[in-house]
Design a protein around this motif. Structure first.
Motif, PDB file in Angstrom:
ATOM      1  N   GLN A   1     -43.474  -0.824  98.563  1.00  0.00           N
ATOM      2  CA  GLN A   1     -44.030  -1.252  97.570  1.00  0.00           C
ATOM      3  C   GLN A   1     -45.099  -2.473  98.008  1.00  0.00           C
ATOM      4  OE1 GLN A   1     -42.234  -1.956  93.777  1.00  0.00           O
ATOM      5  NE2 GLN A   1     -40.476  -0.879  94.528  1.00  0.00           N
ATOM      6  N   VAL A   2     -44.245  -3.383  98.868  1.00  0.00           N
ATOM      7  CA  VAL A   2     -45.352  -4.524  99.419  1.00  0.00           C
ATOM      8  C   VAL A   2     -46.620  -3.884 100.063  1.00  0.00           C
ATOM      9  CG1 VAL A   2     -45.358  -6.482 101.088  1.00  0.00           C
ATOM     10  CG2 VAL A   2     -43.398  -5.814  99.902  1.00  0.00           C
TER      11      VAL A   2
ATOM     12  N   PRO B   1     -43.891  -9.834  93.322  1.00  0.00           N
ATOM     13  CA  PRO B   1     -44.021 -11.042  92.473  1.00  0.00           C
ATOM     14  C   PRO B   1     -45.493 -11.569  92.476  1.00  0.00           C
ATOM     15  CG  PRO B   1     -43.044 -11.592  94.503  1.00  0.00           C
ATOM     16  CD  PRO B   1     -43.041 -10.048  94.527  1.00  0.00           C
ATOM     17  N   MET B   2     -45.639 -12.504  91.265  1.00  0.00           N
ATOM     18  CA  MET B   2     -47.078 -13.118  91.318  1.00  0.00           C
ATOM     19  C   MET B   2     -46.958 -14.553  91.732  1.00  0.00           C
ATOM     20  SD  MET B   2     -48.855 -10.638  89.880  1.00  0.00           S
ATOM     21  CE  MET B   2     -50.124 -11.554  89.535  1.00  0.00           C
TER      22      MET B   2
ATOM     23  N   ALA C   1     -48.561 -10.440  97.046  1.00  0.00           N
ATOM     24  CA  ALA C   1     -49.242  -9.420  97.905  1.00  0.00           C
ATOM     25  C   ALA C   1     -50.317 -10.356  98.633  1.00  0.00           C
ATOM     26  CB  ALA C   1     -50.053  -8.403  97.122  1.00  0.00           C
ATOM     27  N   ASP C   2     -50.396 -10.366  99.756  1.00  0.00           N
ATOM     28  CA  ASP C   2     -51.588 -10.954 100.708  1.00  0.00           C
ATOM     29  C   ASP C   2     -51.446 -12.381 100.714  1.00  0.00           C
ATOM     30  OD1 ASP C   2     -52.984  -8.167 100.971  1.00  0.00           O
ATOM     31  OD2 ASP C   2     -54.388  -8.666  99.303  1.00  0.00           O
TER      32      ASP C   2
END
Length: 658
Positions: A649-650, A405-406, A480-481
């Motif tokens: 995917q992560v 997700p964003m 992510a991150d």
């Protein structure tokens, strides 16, 4: 962080210019009184009400309304004022409700001028009262605090004012109601179902036709180990010593899927409209049938509404059954207290009649319960497939279309809840994000009957697999991150359970093993907490070291306290206390009995964590009616690789590859 108060609890006010926001299910009169150190009101000039709405430092509404905003400037109050009591009363003589027990529980929030909530209070447990002292702001040693009062008065506004020492309370109350009646044409009606007006979403709704219990239940909060750990969610646990529940008699459905108590800060997009119902049948539920800014928020509200509806309708059923049993016992006592009924068939007939009445009442209550349960099951059937990944179980097809997700979602599903009246009706247990408290996965065999029947090694394995699944869900729902996971596994006993995290490469570093590994991980996270706290206090967030990871941090601790010395235990307690406010959270896998050698020194640590179990257990209690809810952990389908695929995917997103 908002403090959700219960009756008698207080909270320090960080500022002196405030708003008191009131939300009720019907137009109410809102006012306030000014009191001295003893709380005495010295005259009508110390009372703000619709007929006299302004006092120095205080302004209230001029009319009855379903929602109010009262302005308070504590610095502008006279020096002799030490207490401000917020009053609510039902308008008299206008044809509306005459007791708070007939309307939805009022909700009161203390906010800053910008709208940030400081403290909230839902006034449950009201019945015959027509007036209530909701909150009081009081001065203590130079600082102002707010206390949740919730003291109701069956004698109405006059009795409440008289209790505060107001002379001529009867005449003043009459004048207030007359002023309200004159302005009735301007009074604000309660928001209709599905109308998104009012303040921030509150989840205190009741099933249609049901009233909340007369008194909020006692929900233990200190020790997570007993079978009454408070549920996370919209209402916080009550302190021990609060009055126990006294639910009203059972009432018939149907449940109102509009959930009129769920409101939002401003008009959000309109929710979907349910298909028209056939004559004589309840409306068919649809997913997202609650207010909110987005479908995600509407589904979140709807899930909690389902939870509350199930709690209320079950409480009503259980109360009706208890009433039927009590009534039968009383009738038998009366019949058999007469010596003449002890001989012949009179006593037998009395017993048969009493049991027949009991069975009739119980059957009627069960019919009403079954109707409401059927409707909730229908709602669950349409809501579950529509849930986003963060709210969905591992068996939901939404995970097969998973993409990193964003944005951070509102909440995360950590399990399911159900009651014995209908074990196949599962309600998702959602916790808000970012996490406000850590999680303790209890690997002890004494936790429940299911745990006692499971071998200790198997239970520890299940507990660790459960912790890994929760960590994977957190990694999956964050961008992510923006979420980092650390692991402490002193003896290396969790290597098999940790394999999905290790093999996918999503961990910040290999699991810390041995005393040195424990010390290294704890030192790293303690340093992060210290630096971020100092930067926030100094207003210098841009001065943080470039190597500092500002993402949310999760520390998984396996087999605590194995491998922990006194220094490590102190650091862990520090992380539990100070970490959540700066984005450091704990996920502990432990058996509390293993740490018994530390005595009460670890009690604050356990109290700060939400206890869940790797097997089904009925240790969670709701703060409305005190049901013991059975918690079911989320499990991946047998043979499924959904968890591994999500973690791959992560990891790829973190490396910058599609």
């Amino acid at each position: 962080m908002t403090a959700e108060l219960v009756r008698g609890q207080n909270h320090t006010l960080p500022q002196t210019r405030l708003e008191i926001r009131v939300s009720a299910g019907t137009p109410v009169v809102a006012g306030a009184t000014l009191g001295d150190e003893q709380g005495t009101v010295h005259g009508i000039e110390w009372i703000a009400h619709p007929g006299s709405p302004q006092l120095p430092g205080l302004e209230v509404s001029k009319q009855a309304a379903a929602e109010h905003r009262l302005a308070v400037d504590l610095d502008a109050l006279p020096a002799s004022v030490h207490r401000v009591t917020v009053l609510l009363a039902l308008p008299m003589g206008v044809g509306g409700p005459v007791r708070f027990g007939a309307v939805a529980a009022p909700f009161v929030a203390v906010t800053g001028l910008e709208g940030t909530e400081i403290a909230t209070f839902t006034l449950t447990g009201l019945d015959s009262e027509s007036a209530v002292a909701a909150l009081e702001l009081y001065r203590r040693q130079g600082a102002w605090k707010v206390r949740a009062v919730g003291q109701g008065y069956a004698g109405g506004l006059a009795a409440m004012l008289a209790d505060q020492g107001v002379s001529g309370a009867q005449e003043l109350a009459r004048s207030v109601h007359e002023a309200v009646a004159r302005g009735l044409a301007r009074s604000v009606a309660p928001p209709p179902p599905r109308t998104p007006e009012g303040d921030r979403v509150r989840h205190a709704g009741t099933a249609s036709g049901q009233q909340p219990p007369a008194t909020p239940p006692a929900v233990p909060i200190g020790d997570p180990a007993p079978a009454a750990t408070p549920l996370p969610g919209p209402a916080q646990p009550r302190p021990a010593g609060d009055a126990g529940p006294t639910p009203g008699p059972a009432t018939s459905g149907p449940i109102n899927y509009a959930h009129p108590r769920r409101q939002s800060a401003a008009p959000p997009p309109p929710p979907p409209t349910a298909p028209p119902a056939e004559p004589g049948r309840p409306a068919r539920p649809v997913a997202g049938d609650a207010t909110g800014w987005s479908m995600e928020e509407r589904l979140y509200n709807q899930v909690w509404g389902m939870f509350e509806d199930l709690a209320r309708t079950t409480a009503a059923y259980r109360s009706a059954v208890d009433f039927a049993e009590s009534r039968m016992d009383q009738e038998l006592d009366r019949a058999l207290s007469d010596p003449r009924n002890r001989i012949g068939g009179a006593g037998d007939r009395a017993r048969e009649e009493a049991r027949a009445k009991r069975d009739q009442l119980t059957d009627r209550a069960r019919e009403a319960l079954d109707r409401d349960l059927a409707q909730l099951a229908a709602e669950s059937a349409v809501v579950e497939p529509a849930l986003p990944a963060a709210y969905a179980g591992w068996d939901n097809p939404v995970w097969h279309a998973y993409r990193v997700p964003m944005e951070i979602p509102m909440a995360l599903r950590i399990g399911d809840l159900h009651l014995p009246e209908k074990t196949d009706l599962r309600i998702p247990l959602l916790v808000r994000l970012p996490l406000e408290r850590g999680i303790w996965v209890d690997s002890g065999r004494t936790a429940s009957e299911a745990a006692s029947l499971t071998g200790p090694d198997q239970l520890r394995r299940l507990a660790m697999e459960n912790a890994v699944a929760h960590a994977a869900r957190l990694l999956a729902v964050y961008p992510a991150d923006e979420f980092t996971v650390h692991v402490i596994d002193p003896a290396g006993s969790a290597a098999a359970a940790l394999a999905p995290l290790v093999d996918s490469g999503v961990l910040a570093a290999p699991p810390g093993a041995g005393a040195q590994g424990v010390a290294s991980v704890l030192a790293h996270l303690t340093r992060r907490v210290d630096l971020v706290q100092m930067a926030i206090r100094a207003g210098a967030a841009d001065s943080l070291p470039p190597d500092l990871d500002t993402a949310e941090q999760l520390l998984i601790v396996n087999d605590f306290p194995h491998g922990f010395d006194d220094r490590a235990v102190t650091q862990l307690r520090y992380l539990a206390d100070e970490g959540p406010s700066v984005g450091v959270h704990l996920l502990m896998v432990a058996d509390r009995e293993d740490a018994s050698a530390y005595g009460p020194v670890l009690d604050p640590l356990w109290r700060s964590l939400l206890r869940i179990t790797p097997v089904a257990d009925d240790h969670l209690a709701d703060p409305w009616v005190g049901h013991a809810w059975t918690y079911e952990p989320l499990r991946t389908p047998p043979g499924s690789r959904v968890l591994q695929n999500v973690l791959v995917q992560v990891a790829a997103a973190r490396r910058g590859r599609p």
